[in-house]
Write an enzyme that holds these catalytic residues in place. Structure first.
Site, PDB file in Angstrom:
ATOM      1  N   HIS A  47       0.863  -1.186   0.000  1.00 26.86           N
ATOM      2  CA  HIS A  47       0.000   0.000   0.000  1.00 26.86           C
ATOM      3  C   HIS A  47       0.894   1.228   0.000  1.00 26.86           C
ATOM      4  CE1 HIS A  47      -3.833  -1.969   1.888  1.00 26.86           C
ATOM      5  NE2 HIS A  47      -3.267  -2.756   0.983  1.00 26.86           N
ATOM      6  N   GLU A  49       0.906   3.837   1.804  1.00 31.78           N
ATOM      7  CA  GLU A  49       1.346   4.253   3.133  1.00 31.78           C
ATOM      8  C   GLU A  49       2.512   3.406   3.634  1.00 31.78           C
ATOM      9  OE1 GLU A  49      -1.769   3.503   2.089  1.00 31.78           O
ATOM     10  OE2 GLU A  49      -3.249   4.251   3.498  1.00 31.78           O
ATOM     11  N   CYS A  77      -6.306   1.880   5.814  1.00 31.80           N
ATOM     12  CA  CYS A  77      -6.907   0.625   6.274  1.00 31.80           C
ATOM     13  C   CYS A  77      -6.301   0.256   7.630  1.00 31.80           C
ATOM     14  CB  CYS A  77      -6.652  -0.478   5.253  1.00 31.80           C
ATOM     15  SG  CYS A  77      -4.913  -0.978   5.151  1.00 31.80           S
ATOM     16  N   CYS A  80      -2.385  -0.205   7.518  1.00 39.73           N
ATOM     17  CA  CYS A  80      -1.655   1.050   7.391  1.00 39.73           C
ATOM     18  C   CYS A  80      -1.808   1.922   8.636  1.00 39.73           C
ATOM     19  CB  CYS A  80      -2.109   1.788   6.145  1.00 39.73           C
ATOM     20  SG  CYS A  80      -1.693   0.888   4.632  1.00 39.73           S
TER      21      CYS A  80
END
Length: 142
Positions: A47, A49, A77, A80
């Site tokens: 991801h 992040e 999410c 993260c």
């Protein structure tokens, strides 16, 4: 947020969901930038992040990102959000809310859970319409 949106556009170019993130040093300088790379790398944890935290820690030379601000186009999410707490990031700025998987405001509030050893200051909804449109347009084309 505009830099994060640009990272989202780059992620889309290789088939990833257009989420982008930027990590800022305490003085406001850009430490790292990233967009989603799950499709590009085949890594389910890639991801934006997570990637920007890894790159920022490498640039800083330590895993503690105290004083830093993470800017991301979509509400993080649970994975993260947990990583933000573990990395000791001070501030999170995000664009669009994520009612299906958001773990900062929509479903959970992982980053401000008083049972954890660190809390993150949060500002959500920054350029929310533009960030949300980037995602909606991507999924409409698919």
């Amino acid at each position: 947020m505009r830099l994060a949106l640009e990272q989202g556009r780059r992620a889309e170019q290789h088939g990833d969901v257009p989420v982008g993130a930027v990590l800022l040093a305490p003085d406001g300088a850009v430490l790292a930038e990233a967009g989603n790379e799950r499709e590009l790398t085949g890594d389910p944890t890639a991801h934006a992040e997570i990637l920007v935290l890894r790159r920022g820690a490498a640039a800083r030379g330590e895993w503690r990102l105290t004083g830093c601000t993470l800017v991301v186009t979509l509400e993080p999410c649970t994975m993260c959000a947990g990583a933000l707490v573990l990395a000791r990031v001070d501030r999170l700025v995000f664009g669009a809310y994520d009612p299906k998987a958001g773990a900062v405001a929509s479903l959970f509030d992982v980053v401000r859970d008083r049972r954890l050893n660190h809390a993150v200051d949060v500002r959500g909804g920054i350029l929310a319409e533009e960030c949300g449109a980037q995602l909606r347009d991507f999924f409409a084309r698919r």
